[in-house]
Design a protein around this motif. Sequence first.
Motif, PDB file in Angstrom:
ATOM      1  N   GLN A   4       3.774   9.548  -9.893  1.00  0.00           N
ATOM      2  CA  GLN A   4       3.053   9.720 -11.156  1.00  0.00           C
ATOM      3  C   GLN A   4       2.499  11.136 -11.276  1.00  0.00           C
ATOM      4  OE1 GLN A   4       2.924   7.292 -13.613  1.00  0.00           O
ATOM      5  NE2 GLN A   4       2.145   8.984 -14.843  1.00  0.00           N
ATOM      6  N   VAL A   5       1.960  11.646 -10.148  1.00  0.00           N
ATOM      7  CA  VAL A   5       1.447  13.028 -10.140  1.00  0.00           C
ATOM      8  C   VAL A   5       2.586  14.000 -10.428  1.00  0.00           C
ATOM      9  CG1 VAL A   5       0.498  14.821  -8.631  1.00  0.00           C
ATOM     10  CG2 VAL A   5      -0.535  12.538  -8.667  1.00  0.00           C
ATOM     11  N   LYS A  34       4.028   5.458  -5.586  1.00  0.00           N
ATOM     12  CA  LYS A  34       3.942   5.420  -7.054  1.00  0.00           C
ATOM     13  C   LYS A  34       2.954   6.463  -7.552  1.00  0.00           C
ATOM     14  CE  LYS A  34       2.344   2.600 -10.863  1.00  0.00           C
ATOM     15  NZ  LYS A  34       1.426   1.583 -11.224  1.00  0.00           N
ATOM     16  N   GLU A  35       1.803   6.546  -6.885  1.00  0.00           N
ATOM     17  CA  GLU A  35       0.803   7.539  -7.285  1.00  0.00           C
ATOM     18  C   GLU A  35       1.348   8.955  -7.143  1.00  0.00           C
ATOM     19  OE1 GLU A  35      -2.591   6.588  -4.854  1.00  0.00           O
ATOM     20  OE2 GLU A  35      -3.054   4.769  -6.011  1.00  0.00           O
ATOM     21  N   GLN A  36       2.080   9.208  -6.050  1.00  0.00           N
ATOM     22  CA  GLN A  36       2.672  10.540  -5.852  1.00  0.00           C
ATOM     23  C   GLN A  36       3.700  10.839  -6.941  1.00  0.00           C
ATOM     24  OE1 GLN A  36       4.179  10.305  -1.857  1.00  0.00           O
ATOM     25  NE2 GLN A  36       2.215  10.882  -0.919  1.00  0.00           N
ATOM     26  N   ASN A  78       0.833  -1.209   0.000  1.00  0.00           N
ATOM     27  CA  ASN A  78       0.000   0.000   0.000  1.00  0.00           C
ATOM     28  C   ASN A  78       0.870   1.262   0.000  1.00  0.00           C
ATOM     29  OD1 ASN A  78      -2.381  -1.447  -0.037  1.00  0.00           O
ATOM     30  ND2 ASN A  78      -2.662  -1.391   2.184  1.00  0.00           N
ATOM     31  N   GLN A 128       2.350   1.679  -3.399  1.00  0.00           N
ATOM     32  CA  GLN A 128       1.357   2.173  -4.351  1.00  0.00           C
ATOM     33  C   GLN A 128       1.112   3.673  -4.156  1.00  0.00           C
ATOM     34  OE1 GLN A 128      -1.898  -0.545  -3.622  1.00  0.00           O
ATOM     35  NE2 GLN A 128      -1.340  -1.846  -5.371  1.00  0.00           N
ATOM     36  N   LYS A 129       1.058   4.105  -2.899  1.00  0.00           N
ATOM     37  CA  LYS A 129       0.884   5.540  -2.632  1.00  0.00           C
ATOM     38  C   LYS A 129       2.073   6.326  -3.172  1.00  0.00           C
ATOM     39  CE  LYS A 129      -2.066   5.063   1.425  1.00  0.00           C
ATOM     40  NZ  LYS A 129      -2.165   5.192   2.887  1.00  0.00           N
ATOM     41  N   ASP A 178       3.561  13.735 -14.099  1.00  0.00           N
ATOM     42  CA  ASP A 178       2.566  14.414 -14.937  1.00  0.00           C
ATOM     43  C   ASP A 178       2.757  15.933 -14.865  1.00  0.00           C
ATOM     44  OD1 ASP A 178       1.533  11.967 -15.668  1.00  0.00           O
ATOM     45  OD2 ASP A 178      -0.170  12.055 -14.257  1.00  0.00           O
TER      46      ASP A 178
END
Length: 187
Positions: free
Chosen positions: A140-141, A136-138, A130, A133-134, A144
């Motif tokens: 990715q943001v 990775k999401e950060q 988890n 994944q968090k 971007d």
Amino acid sequence: MTKVKSNNLLTPAQAAKNLGISVATLRKYSLIVERTTENSDYFERNSQNNRLYTQKNIEDFKEMVKLSHGPKMTLETSAMQIYPTSETKKVQDEDGQASKVKELQVTVAKLESENKKRELTIKELQAELNDAQKSKEQLQVELDTLKQQAEEKVRNAEPAKDESIKERINEKVSDDKKGHWWNKFMG
């Protein structure tokens, strides 16, 4: 195995007559007793290896047959109740079963302990997953955002680049009109 024939021992024919059964049935009863007691020499034998029976044996056979007529009883289960060595065997079996039960309980306890450890490990790994994944999401943001910023810079920088490229090309063309440096000296 005794070879001496005593007056108180009965031959198979005499014992069968006393019980009111055939010699073959008496042999069957005798085999059941020998299996139950786990003693093939339970009965005395004569020189021809024939079993010899005491009055106590006859009484035990009668009791065995009587018990076998009860509900859920067989000759074998009746024999187990009459002959003392079968009781000893039964107690040993129960002791053996009790120790097996204890062994199984210990094994079950060990397996439950290992299972709890695995569950904890799984929970820890899920937490790490988890977190990953968090992260990775950060990332990715952030990626971007950086892409958007880069695209904006490219869009804003294009006209300036176009201008500078045009100027360089014009300078080059005008230099080419002047000719090669060699031509300056030769011409």
